[in-house]
Motif scaffolding. Structure first.
Motif, PDB file in Angstrom:
ATOM      1  N   ASP A   1      65.509  84.324  11.764  1.00 35.93           N
ATOM      2  CA  ASP A   1      64.022  83.833  12.345  1.00 35.93           C
ATOM      3  C   ASP A   1      64.110  82.874  13.484  1.00 35.93           C
ATOM      4  O   ASP A   1      63.273  83.126  14.456  1.00 35.93           O
ATOM      5  CB  ASP A   1      63.218  82.949  11.140  1.00 35.93           C
ATOM      6  N   THR A   2      64.906  81.752  13.646  1.00 40.07           N
ATOM      7  CA  THR A   2      64.887  80.898  14.470  1.00 40.07           C
ATOM      8  C   THR A   2      66.427  80.407  14.912  1.00 40.07           C
ATOM      9  O   THR A   2      67.257  80.423  14.050  1.00 40.07           O
ATOM     10  CB  THR A   2      64.362  79.635  13.955  1.00 40.07           C
ATOM     11  N   ILE A   3      66.408  80.496  16.216  1.00 40.57           N
ATOM     12  CA  ILE A   3      67.950  79.963  16.857  1.00 40.57           C
ATOM     13  C   ILE A   3      67.687  78.873  17.576  1.00 40.57           C
ATOM     14  O   ILE A   3      66.786  78.729  18.459  1.00 40.57           O
ATOM     15  CB  ILE A   3      68.242  80.794  17.631  1.00 40.57           C
ATOM     16  N   PHE A   4      68.596  77.901  17.146  1.00 43.01           N
ATOM     17  CA  PHE A   4      68.636  76.581  17.731  1.00 43.01           C
ATOM     18  C   PHE A   4      69.910  76.559  18.699  1.00 43.01           C
ATOM     19  O   PHE A   4      71.024  76.586  18.274  1.00 43.01           O
ATOM     20  CB  PHE A   4      68.748  75.296  16.769  1.00 43.01           C
ATOM     21  N   ILE A   5      69.631  76.568  20.039  1.00 44.01           N
ATOM     22  CA  ILE A   5      70.714  76.612  20.915  1.00 44.01           C
ATOM     23  C   ILE A   5      71.211  75.121  21.200  1.00 44.01           C
ATOM     24  O   ILE A   5      70.306  74.314  21.919  1.00 44.01           O
ATOM     25  CB  ILE A   5      70.537  77.216  22.209  1.00 44.01           C
TER      26      ILE A   5
END
Length: 483
Positions: free
Chosen positions: A225-229
């Motif tokens: 759902d969500t990607i934190f770079i």
């Protein structure tokens, strides 16, 4: 991939628009019902006046909600952060209705005391109450694996480790971390080829769940759902390349700024006419926080002054009778944003120093009078600063103000020293109740005081102020190193 399939999606996300509409409707219903209830308690029946005021209250609240943005997702923020925004929105709407209502010859009875206070407090209590109940329920669901979101952390350095740690500790987020993903499994995070030495990095490099190719594939298959770079700022080109590839997916992508290399003070983001900017040195008591802090100072300052009025008169008389000189000593000190203010104290010395050189009081200091020694040891000499508080130049709780001469000396010796002036100085503070009050005859002592002051600035809450005040009342007045 199986892990992603197990956790992807949530119960509320598909219905987020409907939930926002329900929240708006519930708040408007609360405002309307609270108005009718307050009017009924006042007059014993419901009149058209209460219906009209209730409808206007709900309308104003919805208009102001667009500016305060209270119906956005609060999933990753605390209840206290949401409560402050609700308080600001409802207070502003109520104030407009209250002020407009009193401009007419015949003020609506619901806007008079105590009906107006009942309407305001009951509405606020109910709006915050249902949110607290919903948050508690969602937290219980999320701890059991329901209503969760899958997340992936891109990176394997200290920043990625911090992001993953925050996700793991904040269980109410409902985030399920699928692991760390990096295209440099050999351990290089710096663009110039430097090799990190911290053990946390090597552990994550060893435990990588996949590469950039893997996280892109998962995003395209809607398995995350969500990607934190969480890559260092030097990795700009790698971040751009990864973002371009993730544009072909529906995953939500956040870039976590590598700001841990800086010592932040209440960092906040702003929109600079379309350009986002992050303030590394912010204003701890700006906006709603400043209003809450000022109300606290006025209310508590007035109560304290009422209680201390007679003792202050007796102390003033004793100062006048036991030594020559003025009763009140005024010294120039730095206030909010480094502005010069005059701080009031009962005179405790035979001299009144306020120049370029100010000598701190020491043990057996001959300048201190017999009465002054008692006043300084018990902090009773600080009582006149209640007038500074009510005047707005000081707060009940905050960093203690130092003489200008001491400030100019220490600001060159202690890093971030002047940041303590980002808020108003206080009569008591976090450093003082932890024993760092009185003479600072060594640089280490002053550094320790500044450390506690900055800790207070970064994490201020009104409840922390209450704790400090209670500690001051219980055991904070007496200090062994106050001469």
């Amino acid at each position: 991939m199986e892990l992603a399939k197990q956790y992807t999606g949530g119960l509320i996300k598909p219905y987020s628009s409907g939930f926002a509409l329900l929240s708006r409707s519930l708040d408007s219903a609360i405002i309307f019902a609270a108005a009718l209830f307050s009017g009924y308690l006042l007059e014993g029946h419901v009149s058209s006046e209460f219906i009209i005021v209730g409808l206007i209250g709900g309308l104003f609240h919805q208009i102001l909600a667009e500016f305060t943005d209270i119906y956005r997702s609060w999933r990753s923020e605390s209840l206290w952060a949401e409560a402050r925004r609700i308080l600001a929105c409802w207070t502003l709407g109520f104030s407009i209705i209250f002020t407009a209502g009193h401009m007419f010859d015949e003020t609506a009875s619901i806007l008079t005391w105590p009906s107006s206070a009942r309407w305001f407090c009951l509405t606020l209590f109910l709006m915050l109450g249902w949110r607290a109940v919903v948050r508690t329920g969602l937290r219980q669901l999320r701890t059991r694996g329901f209503n969760t979101r899958t997340v992936a952390v891109v990176g394997s350095g200290s920043l990625a480790s911090q992001v993953a740690s925050n996700i793991q500790s904040a269980t109410w987020f409902g985030y399920r971390n699928l692991g760390f993903f990096d295209d440099r499994a050999d351990g290089r995070t710096a663009e110039d080829g430097e090799w990190p030495t911290n053990t946390a990095f090597h552990q994550h490099a060893k435990d990588l769940s996949g590469s950039f190719e893997d996280v892109v594939a998962m995003a395209e298959q809607r398995l995350v759902d969500t990607i934190f770079i969480a890559l260092p700022m030097r990795a700009e080109e790698r971040i751009k390349t990864l973002l371009q590839r993730l544009e072909n997916s529906t995953a939500t992508v956040y870039v976590v700024p590598d700001l841990f290399v800086f010592q932040l003070l209440h960092a906040k983001s702003i929109n600079l006419n379309g350009i986002p900017a992050v303030g590394l040195i912010g204003e701890p008591h700006g906006g709603v926080d400043g209003v809450v802090k000022r109300i606290e100072d006025i209310v508590l300052g007035s109560l304290m002054l009422a209680v201390a009025a007679i003792p202050m008169l007796l102390i003033a008389l004793l100062v006048k009778l036991t030594s020559r000189g003025p009763v009140i000593f005024k010294q120039t000190r730095y206030g909010l944003d480094g502005e010069l203010i005059k701080v009031r104290k009962f005179r405790t010395m035979k001299v009144c120093e306020d120049g370029d050189i100010v000598q701190q009081a020491s043990r057996h200091d001959e300048r201190v009078t017999a009465l002054g020694r008692i006043l300084r040891r018990t902090s009773l000499d600080e009582l006149p600063q209640l007038f500074n508080v009510l005047g707005g130049s000081m707060s009940i709780v905050g960093p203690r103000p130092h003489a200008v001469a001491h400030n100019e000396s220490y600001r060159a010796l202690i890093p971030r020293y002047m940041l303590r002036h980002k808020i108003k100085p206080g009569i008591t503070g976090w450093a003082q109740v932890n024993g760092w009050r009185g003479e600072t005859d060594t640089l280490d002592k002053m550094q320790k005081r500044i450390e506690y002051d900055l800790q207070y600035l970064n994490h201020w809450t009104i409840w922390w102020d209450v704790q400090i005040i209670l500690k001051t009342l219980v055991h904070g007045f007496i200090a062994k190193n106050a001469y």
